[in-house]
Write an enzyme that holds these catalytic residues in place. Structure first.
Site, mmCIF file in Angstrom:
data_model
loop_
_atom_site.group_PDB
_atom_site.id
_atom_site.type_symbol
_atom_site.label_atom_id
_atom_site.label_comp_id
_atom_site.label_asym_id
_atom_site.label_seq_id
_atom_site.Cartn_x
_atom_site.Cartn_y
_atom_site.Cartn_z
ATOM 1 N N PRO A 140 0.824 -1.210 0.000
ATOM 2 C CA PRO A 140 0.000 0.000 0.000
ATOM 3 C C PRO A 140 0.861 1.264 0.000
ATOM 4 C CG PRO A 140 -0.551 -1.435 1.857
ATOM 5 C CD PRO A 140 0.615 -2.034 1.195
ATOM 6 N N GLU A 185 16.684 2.937 27.764
ATOM 7 C CA GLU A 185 16.969 3.423 26.398
ATOM 8 C C GLU A 185 18.473 3.444 26.118
ATOM 9 O OE1 GLU A 185 14.637 3.386 24.458
ATOM 10 O OE2 GLU A 185 13.001 3.446 25.903
ATOM 11 N N HIS A 204 19.664 0.008 25.016
ATOM 12 C CA HIS A 204 19.487 -0.266 23.581
ATOM 13 C C HIS A 204 20.568 0.456 22.770
ATOM 14 C CE1 HIS A 204 15.623 -2.258 23.835
ATOM 15 N NE2 HIS A 204 15.025 -1.227 24.393
HETATM 16 P P1 ADP Z 1 -1.518 2.908 -3.572
HETATM 17 O O1 ADP Z 1 -2.579 3.003 -4.589
HETATM 18 O O2 ADP Z 1 -0.323 2.147 -4.041
HETATM 19 O O3 ADP Z 1 -1.965 2.453 -2.218
HETATM 20 P P2 ADP Z 1 -1.523 5.731 -3.884
HETATM 21 O O4 ADP Z 1 -1.263 5.860 -5.334
HETATM 22 O O5 ADP Z 1 -2.933 5.886 -3.440
HETATM 23 O O6 ADP Z 1 -0.956 4.381 -3.330
HETATM 24 O O7 ADP Z 1 -0.604 6.785 -3.126
HETATM 25 C C1 ADP Z 1 -1.074 7.640 -2.122
HETATM 26 C C2 ADP Z 1 -0.343 8.974 -2.186
HETATM 27 O O8 ADP Z 1 1.047 8.810 -1.879
HETATM 28 C C3 ADP Z 1 -0.355 9.578 -3.566
HETATM 29 O O9 ADP Z 1 -1.484 10.369 -3.742
HETATM 30 C C4 ADP Z 1 0.912 10.399 -3.593
HETATM 31 O O10 ADP Z 1 0.721 11.654 -2.972
HETATM 32 C C5 ADP Z 1 1.847 9.607 -2.720
HETATM 33 N N1 ADP Z 1 2.707 8.718 -3.513
HETATM 34 C C6 ADP Z 1 2.744 7.368 -3.450
HETATM 35 N N2 ADP Z 1 3.649 6.873 -4.283
HETATM 36 C C7 ADP Z 1 4.206 7.911 -4.915
HETATM 37 C C8 ADP Z 1 5.230 8.036 -5.926
HETATM 38 N N3 ADP Z 1 5.832 6.957 -6.422
HETATM 39 N N4 ADP Z 1 5.553 9.276 -6.349
HETATM 40 C C9 ADP Z 1 4.949 10.357 -5.837
HETATM 41 N N5 ADP Z 1 3.995 10.312 -4.900
HETATM 42 C C10 ADP Z 1 3.614 9.111 -4.424
#
Ligand code: ADP
Length: 616
Positions: free
Chosen positions: A189, A409, A412
């Site tokens: 994700p 801490e 660690h």
């Molecule tokens: P996924 O669909 O893989 O869960 P998203 O495309 O919904 O992820 O990404 C969520 C947000 O994170 C995007 O709207 C963007 O702002 C940021 N983001 C994620 N990956 C990238 C990337 N490779 N380049 C730039 N922004 C990104």
């Protein structure tokens, strides 16, 4: 003939007599007498209302209640020749009744039509369940292009081809190439799968439909299937276009893998999806992009040629990728020139694109809150802590608890600094965070390990010892009886590492046998059967013993090392209580100085040169 409505009987006039009831309401017998004595000029009788209106000769009007049948009065009027009119109020009443009834009917009709309209609406809604709710974006609405997606160059290259198919389909079809129908974007994700799909639509300048697969499946059976049909109908109308299905595993899971039989709503939806994918002609201009984190659970029918036969990996970004993503998100934010984004990329291994975007966003919020114009290093540092550790909480008061947390801490941090394979300390702090975190030591994970996904046995063993640093420090300083439960999450982490070393990686005396599979989320049905241990109870016992041995070893090593470094540990703890935060560099400098001092002392003892310490 008697006209019932206005019957006038001309009665012969009586001789007028004086009335003895002047000023009082007229009674029946008074009226009779007045008629007979000729004092009544005119009579108006309403049998329905049972009243007789008498106009007396002096002009007064009297109303007298009478019986419905009044032969005596009529005879008297006739005899006295008083004009008598019979008023029929039934007609009026009938009219009023009619109007009333009409109103009632009208009211009922209005009520009925209201009810009918409501139920029709409900019926429409029931029929409309099947309408999918894809968020349709017009051609010009998708403003995202490949430039906005960073750190996933390979995925972009592969998807560039899809853009080509959409933009110039003839170039491919003229030489007999079949344009793919489905592309599966696979990755954890927040890595930018949705963003990529939008960028494909943006680059090709086509419509973009997006729907989450979980939106297909509703409470009612058959709704999912009709939603799929509706989605494809809409898409075909707007071709060429991109249809993006997020979390396709919500409907695309392997059929027949459920425990309670197969023909459920989800399977019907999947069947419909498969049928629709087969149904649209080649090169119809509709290309499906679907995202998932678990391609292993997808139904094989979904992955066969002609359906989602292309797979594009969208993985967590490496250091360069992280830097590129940070740069993309820094474009729209005022960054101080001192901020070194490549250093931030090094500091954030394991972060997804979404994590990095949220880091910069948090930093921007903190900057705005401080009413400053540019995002500085310290804003980013605070944002990182917010993102990874939670919000700051009330500082600890000087107390025994603070001392214990400080030792924990430092335990660690010191072990990580002393061990050859320990991670690099970023900082150790006693500033608490929300969620009951009293303090923490933060390390920069080894970039090579994170990026390559490979970890050595030595590194894992070092991690176990460092994990036990907190508990070991408490034991060394406060004694066995005074240790706290504060190390419970450390113990959990230790157990996980030890168990994986024994059961999956072959890092134990039990040899290279995969006793257990990946402990990732069980895919109901299929994995449940596979994940049952395929070893005997005796083996299970030996495995547990081996895990226990590794865990105990780690604790023993940690205790041993810290006991030998007690003076250094005390020095660091005192400084931490004083300063509340020690940076990784400062921490390492103190350790280095201490080591030099010990070396010097040892040399002096070995060479017999007197030390500068005053002799006792
Ligand atoms: P996924 O669909 O893989 O869960 P998203 O495309 O919904 O992820 O990404 C969520 C947000 O994170 C995007 O709207 C963007 O702002 C940021 N983001 C994620 N990956 C990238 C990337 N490779 N380049 C730039 N922004 C990104």
């Amino acid at each position: 003939m008697v006209d019932q409505s206005h019957t006038t009987i001309i009665a012969p006039a009586f001789g007028q007599t004086s009335s003895g009831f002047r000023g009082e309401p007229l009674s029946y017998s008074g009226l009779l007498e007045s008629i007979r004595s000729g004092q009544v000029q005119e009579l108006l009788w309403d049998p329905d209302l049972r009243e007789m209106r008498a106009t007396l000769i002096d002009g007064r009007q009297e109303v007298v209640d009478v019986l419905p049948e009044n032969p005596v009065l009529i005879q008297a009027a006739e005899a006295a020749m008083v004009p008598l009119t019979i008023q029929d109020s039934r007609q009026q009443q009938a009219l009023t009744g009619l109007v009333g009834n009409l109103l009632l009917v009208l009211l009922i009709l209005v009520g009925l039509s209201f009810l009918l309209r409501r139920s029709a609406k409900a019926a429409n809604r029931a029929l409309g369940f099947g309408r999918s709710k894809p968020r349709l974006q017009g051609e010009n609405d998708v403003k995202i292009c490949f430039e906005d997606v960073a750190g996933v160059n390979e995925a972009k290259e592969e998807l560039q081809e899809v853009v080509g198919f959409l933009k110039e389909p003839d170039r491919f079809t003229s030489i007999g190439a079949r344009i793919p129908r489905g592309v599966l974007l696979v990755g954890p994700p927040g890595t930018g799968k949705t963003l990529l799909a939008r960028a494909v639509a943006g680059e090709a300048g086509v419509h973009f439909f997006s729907i989450s697969a979980s939106e297909f499946v509703e409470l009612f059976v058959g709704v999912g299937a009709s939603r799929v049909r509706d989605l494809f109908r809409q898409a075909k109308e707007k071709a060429p276009c991109i249809v993006f299905i997020d979390e396709i595993d919500a409907v695309g899971r392997q059929r027949g893998a459920g425990i309670g039989g197969g023909n459920d709503e989800r399977e019907q939806t999947l069947n419909q999806l498969l049928t629709e994918m087969d149904g649209f002609e080649d090169n119809s201009g509709v290309i499906l992009l679907a995202a998932t984190n678990r391609p292993d659970v997808l139904d094989t029918a979904l992955l066969r040629p002609g359906r989602f036969d292309r797979r594009v990996l969208v993985d967590l970004p490496d250091r360069r990728g992280r830097e590129a993503i940070l740069n993309v998100h820094a474009r729209t934010r005022p960054m101080s020139p001192e901020v070194d984004l490549s250093a931030w990329a090094r500091r954030t291994p394991g972060f997804s694109g979404a994590d990095l975007a949220s880091l910069l966003n948090e930093a921007a919020i903190l900057t705005a809150r401080a009413q400053q114009q540019y995002i500085e290093e310290h804003h980013l540092m605070d944002a990182l802590e917010r993102v990874t550790m939670g919000l700051p909480a009330e500082p600890l008061q000087d107390s025994a608890k603070k001392r214990l947390i400080a030792y924990h801490e430092v335990g660690h941090a010191l072990l990580a600094t002393l061990l050859d394979h320990g991670d690099s300390l970023d900082k150790v702090t006693l500033l608490p965070r929300s969620g009951g975190v009293g303090g923490f030591a933060r390390f920069t994970p080894d970039e090579e390990v994170v990026d390559s996904g490979l970890i050595t046995r030595a590194k894992l063993e070092a991690q176990m010892v460092v994990t036990m640093g907190g508990r070991a420090a408490e034991m060394v300083v406060f004694g066995r009886q005074e240790v706290t439960q504060g190390a419970s999450s450390d113990i959990e982490k230790l157990t996980t590492i030890a168990r994986e070393m024994v059961t999956r990686y072959g890092f134990s005396s039990l040899g290279p046998v995969a006793w257990e599979g990946d402990q990732a989320e069980v895919f109901i049905g299929r994995d449940w059967l596979q994940q049952r241990p395929n070893y005997s109870k005796d083996t299970a016992k030996v495995l547990d013993q081996e895990v226990q041995k590794l865990a105990k070893q780690a604790l023993a090593t940690a205790c041993d090392m810290l006991a030998r470094q007690r003076p250094l540990m005390d020095e660091l703890t005192n400084e931490l209580i004083e300063q509340e935060t020690i940076s990784g560099d400062r921490f390492r400098a103190i350790v280095h100085q201490h080591r030099l001092a010990v070396l010097e002392e040892n040399n002096q003892m070995a060479t017999g040169v007197p030390t500068c310490q005053p002799s006792k």
